[in-house]
Design a protein around this motif. Structure first.
Motif, PDB file in Angstrom:
ATOM      1  N   LEU A  43      84.546  52.612  -0.699  1.00  0.00           N
ATOM      2  CA  LEU A  43      84.114  51.646  -1.852  1.00  0.00           C
ATOM      3  C   LEU A  43      82.760  51.749  -1.175  1.00  0.00           C
ATOM      4  O   LEU A  43      82.158  50.839  -0.618  1.00  0.00           O
ATOM      5  CB  LEU A  43      85.119  50.426  -1.063  1.00  0.00           C
ATOM      6  N   ASN A  44      81.905  52.207  -2.431  1.00  0.00           N
ATOM      7  CA  ASN A  44      80.806  51.826  -2.722  1.00  0.00           C
ATOM      8  C   ASN A  44      80.081  50.688  -3.444  1.00  0.00           C
ATOM      9  O   ASN A  44      80.187  50.942  -4.621  1.00  0.00           O
ATOM     10  CB  ASN A  44      80.108  52.696  -3.859  1.00  0.00           C
ATOM     11  N   THR A  45      79.901  49.152  -3.096  1.00  0.00           N
ATOM     12  CA  THR A  45      79.981  47.448  -3.382  1.00  0.00           C
ATOM     13  C   THR A  45      78.813  47.883  -4.000  1.00  0.00           C
ATOM     14  O   THR A  45      77.531  48.346  -4.029  1.00  0.00           O
ATOM     15  CB  THR A  45      80.119  46.877  -2.164  1.00  0.00           C
ATOM     16  N   CYS A  46      78.558  46.389  -4.295  1.00  0.00           N
ATOM     17  CA  CYS A  46      77.806  46.041  -5.215  1.00  0.00           C
ATOM     18  C   CYS A  46      77.078  44.497  -4.906  1.00  0.00           C
ATOM     19  O   CYS A  46      77.837  43.978  -4.624  1.00  0.00           O
ATOM     20  CB  CYS A  46      78.022  46.020  -6.714  1.00  0.00           C
ATOM     21  N   VAL A  48      74.030  42.584  -6.602  1.00  0.00           N
ATOM     22  CA  VAL A  48      73.333  41.975  -7.854  1.00  0.00           C
ATOM     23  C   VAL A  48      73.993  40.676  -8.374  1.00  0.00           C
ATOM     24  O   VAL A  48      73.065  39.336  -8.231  1.00  0.00           O
ATOM     25  CB  VAL A  48      73.169  42.627  -9.123  1.00  0.00           C
ATOM     26  N   THR A  49      74.829  40.017  -8.242  1.00  0.00           N
ATOM     27  CA  THR A  49      75.299  38.444  -8.369  1.00  0.00           C
ATOM     28  C   THR A  49      76.233  38.082  -7.752  1.00  0.00           C
ATOM     29  O   THR A  49      77.488  39.331  -6.162  1.00  0.00           O
ATOM     30  CB  THR A  49      75.252  38.074  -9.780  1.00  0.00           C
ATOM     31  N   GLY A  50      76.859  36.970  -7.016  1.00  0.00           N
ATOM     32  CA  GLY A  50      77.945  36.198  -6.224  1.00  0.00           C
ATOM     33  C   GLY A  50      79.074  37.011  -6.595  1.00  0.00           C
ATOM     34  O   GLY A  50      79.869  37.004  -6.027  1.00  0.00           O
ATOM     35  N   GLU A  51      79.051  37.058  -7.992  1.00  0.00           N
ATOM     36  CA  GLU A  51      80.354  38.245  -8.756  1.00  0.00           C
ATOM     37  C   GLU A  51      80.414  38.999  -7.934  1.00  0.00           C
ATOM     38  O   GLU A  51      81.425  39.186  -7.620  1.00  0.00           O
ATOM     39  CB  GLU A  51      80.157  37.411 -10.076  1.00  0.00           C
ATOM     40  N   ALA A  52      79.219  40.064  -8.264  1.00  0.00           N
ATOM     41  CA  ALA A  52      79.605  41.017  -7.593  1.00  0.00           C
ATOM     42  C   ALA A  52      79.884  40.817  -6.181  1.00  0.00           C
ATOM     43  O   ALA A  52      81.189  42.392  -6.120  1.00  0.00           O
ATOM     44  CB  ALA A  52      78.294  42.062  -7.884  1.00  0.00           C
ATOM     45  N   ASP A  53      79.535  40.582  -5.503  1.00  0.00           N
ATOM     46  CA  ASP A  53      79.846  40.178  -4.206  1.00  0.00           C
ATOM     47  C   ASP A  53      80.724  39.894  -4.034  1.00  0.00           C
ATOM     48  O   ASP A  53      82.074  40.613  -2.918  1.00  0.00           O
ATOM     49  CB  ASP A  53      78.731  39.285  -3.176  1.00  0.00           C
ATOM     50  N   ARG A  54      81.403  39.069  -4.676  1.00  0.00           N
ATOM     51  CA  ARG A  54      83.456  38.748  -4.757  1.00  0.00           C
ATOM     52  C   ARG A  54      83.837  39.936  -4.893  1.00  0.00           C
ATOM     53  O   ARG A  54      85.192  40.623  -4.132  1.00  0.00           O
ATOM     54  CB  ARG A  54      83.798  37.863  -5.475  1.00  0.00           C
ATOM     55  N   GLY A  76      76.911  50.464   0.622  1.00  0.00           N
ATOM     56  CA  GLY A  76      76.751  50.155  -0.782  1.00  0.00           C
ATOM     57  C   GLY A  76      75.763  49.055  -0.297  1.00  0.00           C
ATOM     58  O   GLY A  76      75.834  48.901   0.509  1.00  0.00           O
ATOM     59  N   CYS A  77      75.330  47.934  -1.531  1.00  0.00           N
ATOM     60  CA  CYS A  77      74.448  46.855  -1.632  1.00  0.00           C
ATOM     61  C   CYS A  77      75.372  45.808  -0.670  1.00  0.00           C
ATOM     62  O   CYS A  77      74.400  44.607  -0.083  1.00  0.00           O
ATOM     63  CB  CYS A  77      74.010  46.601  -2.940  1.00  0.00           C
ATOM     64  N   SER A  78      76.638  44.965  -1.035  1.00  0.00           N
ATOM     65  CA  SER A  78      77.115  44.208  -1.007  1.00  0.00           C
ATOM     66  C   SER A  78      77.065  44.462   0.678  1.00  0.00           C
ATOM     67  O   SER A  78      76.549  43.368   1.409  1.00  0.00           O
ATOM     68  CB  SER A  78      78.984  43.590  -1.697  1.00  0.00           C
ATOM     69  N   SER A  79      77.384  45.330   1.522  1.00  0.00           N
ATOM     70  CA  SER A  79      77.831  45.128   3.066  1.00  0.00           C
ATOM     71  C   SER A  79      76.027  45.666   3.616  1.00  0.00           C
ATOM     72  O   SER A  79      76.126  44.916   4.367  1.00  0.00           O
ATOM     73  CB  SER A  79      78.379  47.085   3.428  1.00  0.00           C
ATOM     74  N   GLN A  80      75.432  45.927   2.505  1.00  0.00           N
ATOM     75  CA  GLN A  80      73.550  46.035   3.501  1.00  0.00           C
ATOM     76  C   GLN A  80      73.696  44.107   3.205  1.00  0.00           C
ATOM     77  O   GLN A  80      73.080  44.319   3.990  1.00  0.00           O
ATOM     78  CB  GLN A  80      72.437  46.646   1.741  1.00  0.00           C
ATOM     79  N   ASN A  81      74.383  43.813   2.183  1.00  0.00           N
ATOM     80  CA  ASN A  81      73.773  42.120   2.194  1.00  0.00           C
ATOM     81  C   ASN A  81      74.578  41.111   3.574  1.00  0.00           C
ATOM     82  O   ASN A  81      73.753  40.579   3.784  1.00  0.00           O
ATOM     83  CB  ASN A  81      73.843  41.635   1.054  1.00  0.00           C
ATOM     84  N   SER A  82      75.924  41.966   3.577  1.00  0.00           N
ATOM     85  CA  SER A  82      76.942  40.508   4.356  1.00  0.00           C
ATOM     86  C   SER A  82      78.181  41.680   4.603  1.00  0.00           C
ATOM     87  O   SER A  82      79.109  41.702   3.676  1.00  0.00           O
ATOM     88  CB  SER A  82      76.931  39.741   3.790  1.00  0.00           C
TER      89      SER A  82
END
Length: 419
Positions: A43-46, A48-54, A76-82
């Protein structure tokens, strides 16, 4: 063993996901970008918004619903973020971030081949130079080519520079090699990146050089998105002289100078409209689209009305509208916030204006001739896009490049009469 590489969010993520698919296929695995039943999911995550994280977190549950016994890997970005929310989910074997996706893939294939075990979580340092990936698998009619990663803009609402790192460009030679390999496989390439407008600054190159290089290819070419500051007479002339499409996604975000300043966007509404006029002086039928954020921090009713006025003056072919979403850690999150219902109502008004502007643009194109690349089937018609990015429904064969006359508005595009 079957893999799904499911990429959420931007075209850059899609390109990176397709590179993973290409590498898996080379190694003898079956892989797809569709979320279907499989043994393993990447899963290559996003983010860009809170909705994208969800949605990124929900993708784990969607995969497990398709195959409860599946093993899941997240990057991806969401797992990088949290990374923690992903680590805690049942079935997730390991979590990575943005950097080193090909290294992550190497570890995954070694794990599934039972050659080595896997650490639960490792977030690699963000790259400081461009990471060249495997040539992506072509999973759709048009090909997307990633030429740049990262961003130095630090718009006050955006977390992406913190997650993707500083801007870094891919070499002209590497880009041309990929584009040349695609010349016999598709009729159109789309040049994409996190901030394509920054291309070349870090490697002594430029967008103009890139346009010249790809101009040698006998296929259609277009940019996925540009910032208004890179629109110059030189760039536009080079595009016109080397077979680039006359479609421009010119990111605006707001039409109010006060809001643009708080966003840390380095132009005024008048400067932005000036760039649109410049585009139309070279490409009279240009399809110009944009992004607009509704209800940004501190946006007053007067500032919102300024945005409506600017959008009308721009005469966009289409508008992508988003209610503002606070992102933790950004400068804008510390400002006074517009109530969520107000954001949604302003977004609704912008969406309605966008529909009106789109109909006006299509009406102005009626009777004109355009080249269409037919990309997919849709019931009784096949569907493709003109050079200026009008969606066309007609009877031409999928994969063909045909000349059409724009007819009446139909569904979310127009009918096309084949010449």
């Amino acid at each position: 063993m079957d893999f799904v590489v499911f990429s959420l969010g931007c075209r850059v993520n899609q390109c990176e996901g397709m590179s993973m698919i290409s590498k898996l296929t080379e190694r003898g695995f079956t892989a797809t970008d569709k979320l279907v039943k499989a043994d393993y999911y990447i899963l290559n995550t996003c983010s860009v918004t809170g909705e994208a994280d969800r949605k990124s977190r929900q993708a784990v549950a969607r995969a497990k619903a398709l195959n409860p016994a599946a093993e899941v890997f997240v990057c991806g970005c969401s797992s990088q973020n949290s990374p923690e929310p992903f680590e805690q989910k049942d079935g997730v074997i390991s979590v990575s971030g943005v950097g080193g996706k090909m290294d992550f893939l190497d570890k995954i294939t070694a794990y599934v081949s039972r050659e080595r075990d896997f650490s639960r979580c490792f977030i690699a340092p963000l790259p400081t130079s461009y990471e060249d990936y495997a040539l992506p698998a072509l999973t759709q009619s048009r090909a997307f080519i990633k030429v740049q990663d990262g961003c130095d803009n630090f718009c006050s609402y955006c977390v992406i520079p913190y997650l993707r790192g500083r801007s870094r460009s891919r070499s002209i030679d590497s880009i041309f090699t990929e584009a040349k390999a695609l010349e016999d496989k598709t009729r159109e390439i789309v040049v994409t990146g996190i901030n394509v407008s920054a291309y070349g600054a870090d490697i002594g190159s430029s967008l103009c050089e890139l346009v010249d290089s790809l101009g040698a290819l006998k296929i259609r070419k277009r940019f996925a998105s540009l910032e208004c500051n890179v629109i110059t007479p030189e760039l536009l002339e080079k595009m016109r002289n080397s077979g680039w499409c006359d479609s421009f996604h010119l990111s605006m975000q707001s039409g109010s100078d006060g809001v643009l300043k708080r966003m840390n966007r380095h132009y005024t509404s008048a400067e932005y409209l000036g760039k649109i006029a410049l585009i139309r002086s070279v490409f009279p039928d240009a399809g110009i689209t944009t992004d607009v954020i509704a209800g940004f921090s501190g946006e007053t009713e007067e500032e919102f009305n300024e945005t409506l006025k600017t959008c009308k003056a721009a005469r966009f072919a289409d508008m992508h509208v988003f209610p503002y979403s606070e992102r933790k850690g950004t400068a804008a999150a510390k400002l006074t916030q517009v109530p969520v219902p107000v954001r949604k109502e302003r977004a609704r008004k912008l969406i309605e204006l966008g529909k009106t502007l789109r109909s006006e643009f299509l009406a102005g194109q009626k009777g004109k001739t355009h080249e269409v690349f037919i990309e997919e089937s849709a019931g009784e018609y096949n569907v493709g896009y003109t050079d200026n990015y009008i969606k066309v429904y007609c009877a031409a064969e999928k994969g063909s490049l045909v000349k059409i006359t724009v007819a009446d508005e139909f569904a979310d595009g127009v009918k096309g009469e084949i010449l």
